[in-house]
Design a protein around this motif. Structure first.
Motif, PDB file in Angstrom:
ATOM      1  N   MET A   1       0.837  -1.179   0.000  1.00  0.00           N
ATOM      2  CA  MET A   1       0.000   0.000   0.000  1.00  0.00           C
ATOM      3  C   MET A   1       0.884   1.245   0.000  1.00  0.00           C
ATOM      4  O   MET A   1       1.850   1.337   0.739  1.00  0.00           O
ATOM      5  N   ARG A   2       0.552   2.199  -0.847  1.00  0.00           N
ATOM      6  CA  ARG A   2       1.265   3.475  -0.886  1.00  0.00           C
ATOM      7  C   ARG A   2       0.503   4.494  -0.045  1.00  0.00           C
ATOM      8  O   ARG A   2      -0.709   4.586  -0.139  1.00  0.00           O
ATOM      9  N   LEU A   3       1.238   5.229   0.766  1.00  0.00           N
ATOM     10  CA  LEU A   3       0.608   6.231   1.626  1.00  0.00           C
ATOM     11  C   LEU A   3       1.332   7.557   1.455  1.00  0.00           C
ATOM     12  O   LEU A   3       2.551   7.629   1.566  1.00  0.00           O
ATOM     13  N   ALA A   4       0.566   8.575   1.157  1.00  0.00           N
ATOM     14  CA  ALA A   4       1.106   9.932   1.042  1.00  0.00           C
ATOM     15  C   ALA A   4       0.554  10.776   2.184  1.00  0.00           C
ATOM     16  O   ALA A   4      -0.592  10.620   2.589  1.00  0.00           O
ATOM     17  N   VAL A   5       1.387  11.674   2.671  1.00  0.00           N
ATOM     18  CA  VAL A   5       0.992  12.601   3.732  1.00  0.00           C
ATOM     19  C   VAL A   5       1.109  14.012   3.181  1.00  0.00           C
ATOM     20  O   VAL A   5       2.092  14.350   2.515  1.00  0.00           O
ATOM     21  N   ILE A   6       0.115  14.811   3.450  1.00  0.00           N
ATOM     22  CA  ILE A   6       0.154  16.227   3.092  1.00  0.00           C
ATOM     23  C   ILE A   6       0.331  17.024   4.374  1.00  0.00           C
ATOM     24  O   ILE A   6      -0.509  16.958   5.267  1.00  0.00           O
ATOM     25  N   LEU A   7       1.455  17.735   4.455  1.00  0.00           N
ATOM     26  CA  LEU A   7       1.693  18.632   5.596  1.00  0.00           C
ATOM     27  C   LEU A   7       1.255  20.023   5.180  1.00  0.00           C
ATOM     28  O   LEU A   7       1.803  20.611   4.247  1.00  0.00           O
ATOM     29  N   LEU A   8       0.271  20.540   5.869  1.00  0.00           N
ATOM     30  CA  LEU A   8      -0.238  21.874   5.571  1.00  0.00           C
ATOM     31  C   LEU A   8       0.569  22.904   6.350  1.00  0.00           C
ATOM     32  O   LEU A   8       0.392  23.064   7.554  1.00  0.00           O
ATOM     33  N   ALA A   9       1.484  23.550   5.646  1.00  0.00           N
ATOM     34  CA  ALA A   9       2.385  24.506   6.297  1.00  0.00           C
ATOM     35  C   ALA A   9       2.325  25.869   5.614  1.00  0.00           C
ATOM     36  O   ALA A   9       3.278  26.631   5.656  1.00  0.00           O
ATOM     37  N   ALA A  10       1.196  26.166   4.968  1.00  0.00           N
ATOM     38  CA  ALA A  10       1.082  27.408   4.203  1.00  0.00           C
ATOM     39  C   ALA A  10       0.400  28.533   4.974  1.00  0.00           C
ATOM     40  O   ALA A  10       0.228  29.618   4.441  1.00  0.00           O
ATOM     41  N   GLY A  11       0.036  28.267   6.217  1.00  0.00           N
ATOM     42  CA  GLY A  11      -0.674  29.280   6.993  1.00  0.00           C
ATOM     43  C   GLY A  11       0.208  30.459   7.389  1.00  0.00           C
ATOM     44  O   GLY A  11       1.431  30.352   7.448  1.00  0.00           O
ATOM     45  N   ALA A  12      -0.417  31.554   7.679  1.00  0.00           N
ATOM     46  CA  ALA A  12       0.309  32.777   8.045  1.00  0.00           C
ATOM     47  C   ALA A  12       0.731  32.791   9.510  1.00  0.00           C
ATOM     48  O   ALA A  12       1.574  33.589   9.903  1.00  0.00           O
ATOM     49  N   GLY A  13       0.151  31.941  10.332  1.00  0.00           N
ATOM     50  CA  GLY A  13       0.508  31.916  11.746  1.00  0.00           C
ATOM     51  C   GLY A  13      -0.023  33.092  12.527  1.00  0.00           C
ATOM     52  O   GLY A  13       0.566  33.502  13.531  1.00  0.00           O
ATOM     53  N   VAL A  14      -1.144  33.651  12.108  1.00  0.00           N
ATOM     54  CA  VAL A  14      -1.700  34.856  12.727  1.00  0.00           C
ATOM     55  C   VAL A  14      -2.000  34.628  14.206  1.00  0.00           C
ATOM     56  O   VAL A  14      -1.640  35.462  15.052  1.00  0.00           O
ATOM     57  N   ARG A  15      -2.618  33.509  14.553  1.00  0.00           N
ATOM     58  CA  ARG A  15      -2.971  33.264  15.957  1.00  0.00           C
ATOM     59  C   ARG A  15      -1.751  33.093  16.837  1.00  0.00           C
ATOM     60  O   ARG A  15      -1.789  33.390  18.025  1.00  0.00           O
ATOM     61  N   LEU A  16      -0.647  32.631  16.271  1.00  0.00           N
ATOM     62  CA  LEU A  16       0.582  32.448  17.042  1.00  0.00           C
ATOM     63  C   LEU A  16       1.222  33.792  17.396  1.00  0.00           C
ATOM     64  O   LEU A  16       1.941  33.900  18.387  1.00  0.00           O
ATOM     65  N   GLU A  17       0.946  34.809  16.587  1.00  0.00           N
ATOM     66  CA  GLU A  17       1.484  36.154  16.797  1.00  0.00           C
ATOM     67  C   GLU A  17       3.013  36.163  16.881  1.00  0.00           C
ATOM     68  O   GLU A  17       3.604  36.878  17.691  1.00  0.00           O
ATOM     69  N   ALA A  18       3.655  35.380  16.007  1.00  0.00           N
ATOM     70  CA  ALA A  18       5.110  35.301  16.004  1.00  0.00           C
ATOM     71  C   ALA A  18       5.729  36.188  14.922  1.00  0.00           C
ATOM     72  O   ALA A  18       6.949  36.252  14.813  1.00  0.00           O
ATOM     73  N   GLY A  19       4.896  36.826  14.112  1.00  0.00           N
ATOM     74  CA  GLY A  19       5.413  37.680  13.059  1.00  0.00           C
ATOM     75  C   GLY A  19       5.930  36.915  11.855  1.00  0.00           C
ATOM     76  O   GLY A  19       6.603  37.484  11.004  1.00  0.00           O
ATOM     77  N   GLN A  20       5.660  35.630  11.819  1.00  0.00           N
ATOM     78  CA  GLN A  20       6.075  34.780  10.710  1.00  0.00           C
ATOM     79  C   GLN A  20       5.145  33.570  10.665  1.00  0.00           C
ATOM     80  O   GLN A  20       4.442  33.293  11.638  1.00  0.00           O
ATOM     81  N   PRO A  21       5.146  32.832   9.562  1.00  0.00           N
ATOM     82  CA  PRO A  21       4.317  31.624   9.518  1.00  0.00           C
ATOM     83  C   PRO A  21       4.722  30.650  10.629  1.00  0.00           C
ATOM     84  O   PRO A  21       5.911  30.520  10.965  1.00  0.00           O
ATOM     85  N   LYS A  22       3.752  29.981  11.184  1.00  0.00           N
ATOM     86  CA  LYS A  22       3.993  29.039  12.276  1.00  0.00           C
ATOM     87  C   LYS A  22       5.011  27.967  11.887  1.00  0.00           C
ATOM     88  O   LYS A  22       5.805  27.518  12.716  1.00  0.00           O
ATOM     89  N   ALA A  23       5.014  27.560  10.629  1.00  0.00           N
ATOM     90  CA  ALA A  23       5.949  26.529  10.164  1.00  0.00           C
ATOM     91  C   ALA A  23       7.399  26.907  10.420  1.00  0.00           C
ATOM     92  O   ALA A  23       8.261  26.049  10.570  1.00  0.00           O
ATOM     93  N   PHE A  24       7.696  28.200  10.476  1.00  0.00           N
ATOM     94  CA  PHE A  24       9.069  28.662  10.668  1.00  0.00           C
ATOM     95  C   PHE A  24       9.409  28.986  12.118  1.00  0.00           C
ATOM     96  O   PHE A  24      10.565  29.325  12.422  1.00  0.00           O
ATOM     97  N   ALA A  25       8.438  28.894  13.006  1.00  0.00           N
ATOM     98  CA  ALA A  25       8.710  29.123  14.427  1.00  0.00           C
ATOM     99  C   ALA A  25       9.653  28.023  14.922  1.00  0.00           C
ATOM    100  O   ALA A  25       9.553  26.870  14.512  1.00  0.00           O
ATOM    101  N   ARG A  26      10.559  28.403  15.795  1.00  0.00           N
ATOM    102  CA  ARG A  26      11.540  27.431  16.278  1.00  0.00           C
ATOM    103  C   ARG A  26      11.118  26.871  17.635  1.00  0.00           C
ATOM    104  O   ARG A  26      10.705  27.595  18.526  1.00  0.00           O
ATOM    105  N   VAL A  27      11.285  25.560  17.746  1.00  0.00           N
ATOM    106  CA  VAL A  27      11.027  24.836  18.988  1.00  0.00           C
ATOM    107  C   VAL A  27      12.202  23.876  19.177  1.00  0.00           C
ATOM    108  O   VAL A  27      12.497  23.081  18.277  1.00  0.00           O
ATOM    109  N   ALA A  28      12.863  23.967  20.289  1.00  0.00           N
ATOM    110  CA  ALA A  28      14.005  23.098  20.577  1.00  0.00           C
ATOM    111  C   ALA A  28      15.039  23.144  19.456  1.00  0.00           C
ATOM    112  O   ALA A  28      15.587  22.125  19.033  1.00  0.00           O
ATOM    113  N   GLY A  29      15.305  24.351  18.925  1.00  0.00           N
ATOM    114  CA  GLY A  29      16.353  24.541  17.943  1.00  0.00           C
ATOM    115  C   GLY A  29      16.014  24.208  16.504  1.00  0.00           C
ATOM    116  O   GLY A  29      16.848  24.342  15.618  1.00  0.00           O
TER     117      GLY A  29
END
Length: 93
Positions: free
Chosen positions: A1-29
Motif C-alpha cells: 500500500m502506498r501512503l502519502a501525507v500532506i503537511l499543511l504549512a502554508a498558513g500565516a501563523g496569525v494566531r501564534l502572533e510570532a510575526g512569521q508563519p507558524k511553520a518557521f517558528a523554532r522549537v528546541a532549535g
C-alpha cells in the motif's frame, strides 16, 4: 500500500502572533515544519510527503526538508492548499 501525507504549512501563523508563519517558528532549535516532517516521514507506511508552503516562501520551505519531499505553494485558504497538494498526487498517479 502506498501512503502519502500532506503537511499543511502554508498558513500565516496569525494566531501564534510570532510575526512569521507558524511553520518557521523554532522549537528546541528546529522549526515546527522540520519537527512535523521528520515525525511523519519516519513512519514505515509513509512513502511520500507533500508540503504546502506559503506562496512567498516555497523556496524557504524546500530548503528545510529533504529533496524527496514535494513542495507546493499553498492557496489563499486551507481548502485551496489541500486541493493544490492533491493535484500533485493526481498528476503523479
Amino acid at each position: 500500500m502506498r501512503l502519502a501525507v500532506i503537511l499543511l504549512a502554508a498558513g500565516a501563523g496569525v494566531r501564534l502572533e510570532a510575526g512569521q508563519p507558524k511553520a518557521f517558528a523554532r522549537v528546541a532549535g528546529r522549526t515546527v515544519l522540520e519537527h512535523a516532517y521528520d515525525h511523519v516521514a519516519r513512519h514505515p507506511a509513509v512513502d511520500r510527503v507533500i508540503v504546502t508552503a506559503p506562496m512567498s516562501a516555497a523556496e524557504r520551505v524546500a530548503a528545510l526538508i529533504p529533496r524527496e519531499a514535494r513542495v507546493v505553494a499553498g492557496g489563499a485558504t486551507r481548502q485551496e492548499s489541500v486541493r493544490l497538494a492533491l493535484g500533485l498526487l493526481e498528476a503523479d498517479a
